[in-house]
Design a protein around this motif. Structure first.
Motif, short mmCIF file in Angstrom:
data_model
loop_
_atom_site.label_atom_id
_atom_site.label_comp_id
_atom_site.label_asym_id
_atom_site.label_seq_id
_atom_site.Cartn_x
_atom_site.Cartn_y
_atom_site.Cartn_z
N PRO A 50 0.82 -1.22 0.00
CA PRO A 50 0.00 0.00 0.00
C PRO A 50 0.85 1.27 0.00
O PRO A 50 2.01 1.26 0.45
N ASP A 51 0.27 2.34 -0.50
CA ASP A 51 0.95 3.64 -0.44
C ASP A 51 1.06 4.12 1.00
O ASP A 51 2.09 4.63 1.41
N ALA A 52 -0.01 3.97 1.75
CA ALA A 52 -0.05 4.42 3.14
C ALA A 52 -0.48 3.24 4.02
O ALA A 52 -1.26 2.39 3.58
N ILE A 53 0.02 3.21 5.23
CA ILE A 53 -0.25 2.11 6.17
C ILE A 53 -1.27 2.55 7.20
O ILE A 53 -1.14 3.60 7.81
N THR A 54 -2.28 1.71 7.40
CA THR A 54 -3.18 1.82 8.54
C THR A 54 -2.93 0.56 9.36
O THR A 54 -3.13 -0.55 8.87
N THR A 55 -2.45 0.74 10.58
CA THR A 55 -2.07 -0.41 11.39
C THR A 55 -3.23 -0.95 12.20
O THR A 55 -4.14 -0.20 12.53
N PRO A 56 -3.15 -2.25 12.52
CA PRO A 56 -2.19 -3.22 12.05
C PRO A 56 -2.45 -3.56 10.58
O PRO A 56 -3.60 -3.56 10.13
N ALA A 57 -1.38 -3.84 9.86
CA ALA A 57 -1.48 -4.05 8.41
C ALA A 57 -0.77 -5.33 8.00
O ALA A 57 0.28 -5.68 8.54
N PHE A 58 -1.35 -6.01 7.02
CA PHE A 58 -0.75 -7.17 6.38
C PHE A 58 -0.81 -6.94 4.88
O PHE A 58 -1.85 -6.56 4.36
N PHE A 59 0.30 -7.15 4.20
CA PHE A 59 0.28 -7.02 2.74
C PHE A 59 1.28 -7.95 2.09
O PHE A 59 2.27 -8.35 2.70
N CYS A 60 0.98 -8.31 0.87
CA CYS A 60 1.86 -9.16 0.07
C CYS A 60 2.87 -8.25 -0.63
O CYS A 60 2.50 -7.23 -1.22
N GLY A 61 4.12 -8.64 -0.56
CA GLY A 61 5.18 -7.85 -1.17
C GLY A 61 5.78 -8.57 -2.36
O GLY A 61 5.08 -9.08 -3.23
N GLU A 62 7.09 -8.65 -2.35
CA GLU A 62 7.79 -9.24 -3.49
C GLU A 62 7.66 -10.75 -3.52
O GLU A 62 7.36 -11.38 -2.51
N TYR A 63 7.89 -11.31 -4.69
CA TYR A 63 7.84 -12.76 -4.83
C TYR A 63 8.82 -13.21 -5.91
O TYR A 63 9.25 -12.43 -6.74
N SER A 64 9.17 -14.49 -5.82
CA SER A 64 9.99 -15.11 -6.86
C SER A 64 9.24 -16.35 -7.35
O SER A 64 8.48 -16.97 -6.60
N VAL A 65 9.47 -16.70 -8.62
CA VAL A 65 8.80 -17.84 -9.23
C VAL A 65 9.86 -18.78 -9.79
O VAL A 65 10.77 -18.33 -10.50
N GLU A 71 8.31 -10.34 8.43
CA GLU A 71 7.94 -10.90 7.14
C GLU A 71 7.52 -12.35 7.31
O GLU A 71 8.09 -13.07 8.13
N LEU A 72 6.54 -12.76 6.54
CA LEU A 72 6.12 -14.15 6.46
C LEU A 72 6.43 -14.61 5.05
O LEU A 72 6.05 -13.94 4.08
N VAL A 73 7.12 -15.72 4.92
CA VAL A 73 7.45 -16.27 3.62
C VAL A 73 6.53 -17.44 3.36
O VAL A 73 6.48 -18.39 4.14
N ILE A 74 5.79 -17.36 2.25
CA ILE A 74 4.77 -18.34 1.91
C ILE A 74 5.15 -19.01 0.60
O ILE A 74 5.44 -18.33 -0.38
N LYS A 75 5.12 -20.34 0.61
CA LYS A 75 5.34 -21.10 -0.62
C LYS A 75 3.98 -21.46 -1.20
O LYS A 75 3.12 -21.99 -0.48
N VAL A 76 3.79 -21.17 -2.48
CA VAL A 76 2.57 -21.50 -3.19
C VAL A 76 2.98 -22.35 -4.40
O VAL A 76 3.88 -21.96 -5.15
N ILE A 77 2.32 -23.49 -4.59
CA ILE A 77 2.59 -24.31 -5.76
C ILE A 77 1.33 -24.45 -6.57
O ILE A 77 0.22 -24.49 -6.02
N GLY A 78 1.49 -24.48 -7.87
CA GLY A 78 0.33 -24.64 -8.74
C GLY A 78 0.74 -24.89 -10.16
O GLY A 78 1.91 -24.83 -10.53
N GLU A 79 -0.25 -25.15 -10.97
CA GLU A 79 -0.02 -25.43 -12.38
C GLU A 79 0.53 -24.21 -13.08
O GLU A 79 0.00 -23.11 -12.94
N GLY A 80 1.60 -24.40 -13.82
CA GLY A 80 2.27 -23.29 -14.50
C GLY A 80 1.55 -22.81 -15.73
O GLY A 80 1.71 -21.68 -16.15
#
Length: 147
Positions: free
Chosen positions: A31-46, A136-145
């Motif tokens: 988000p541009d601005a934070i309203t706490t408490p906040a959770f957001f998805c950031g960068e990812y690698s594939v 930070e929370l690191v989440i692994k997601v697997i799925g059909e490419g």
């Protein structure tokens, strides 16, 4: 990925925070601005082509949770509750509940499976010139490419 990020943010909304804290503000994007408490998805690698014919890709998504630093001790207690492996305020429990029942796809059919792998970076974060306590929370997601 846009739908996956939004679905993870939707799953995170299920946390039950202590009385007086309010609701967790969740978004699939930084988000541009934070309203706490906040959770957001950031960068990812594939990592593409984990199985033949585009049948499996693996995504590692880094999400952040930020809390107000108005009271350092209260902020750390709130953050600790959200980073716990279980409990009403656990982000891990809320997000992994979106895995579905055995044999079902995760995130409402968007992925084969997901797993909150680790927590990292428990520290102060600066966002738009304001300091927040977070992790930070690191989440692994697997799925059909091919989808």
């Amino acid at each position: 990925m846009a739908e996956v990020r939004d679905a993870i943010a939707d799953a995170a909304r299920a946390v039950a925070l202590p009385d007086g804290v309010g609701k967790l503000v969740c978004t699939g994007y930084v988000p541009d601005a934070i309203t706490t408490p906040a959770f957001f998805c950031g960068e990812y690698s594939v990592e593409f082509d984990k199985a033949m014919r585009r049948s499996l890709d693996e995504v590692e998504l880094t999400c952040r949770v930020l809390v107000s630093r108005s009271d350092d001790r209260a902020a750390q207690r709130l953050l600790d509750a959200m980073l716990a492996g279980a409990g009403a305020a656990s982000l891990k429990a809320a997000i992994e509940a979106a895995r579905g029942a055995p044999g079902e796809y995760a995130l409402g059919g968007l992925a084969h499976d997901l797993h909150v792998m680790r927590i990292q970076g428990y520290r102060w974060y600066e966002h738009q010139g304001t300091q927040y306590l977070g992790a930070e929370l690191v989440i692994k997601v697997i799925g059909e490419g091919s989808a």
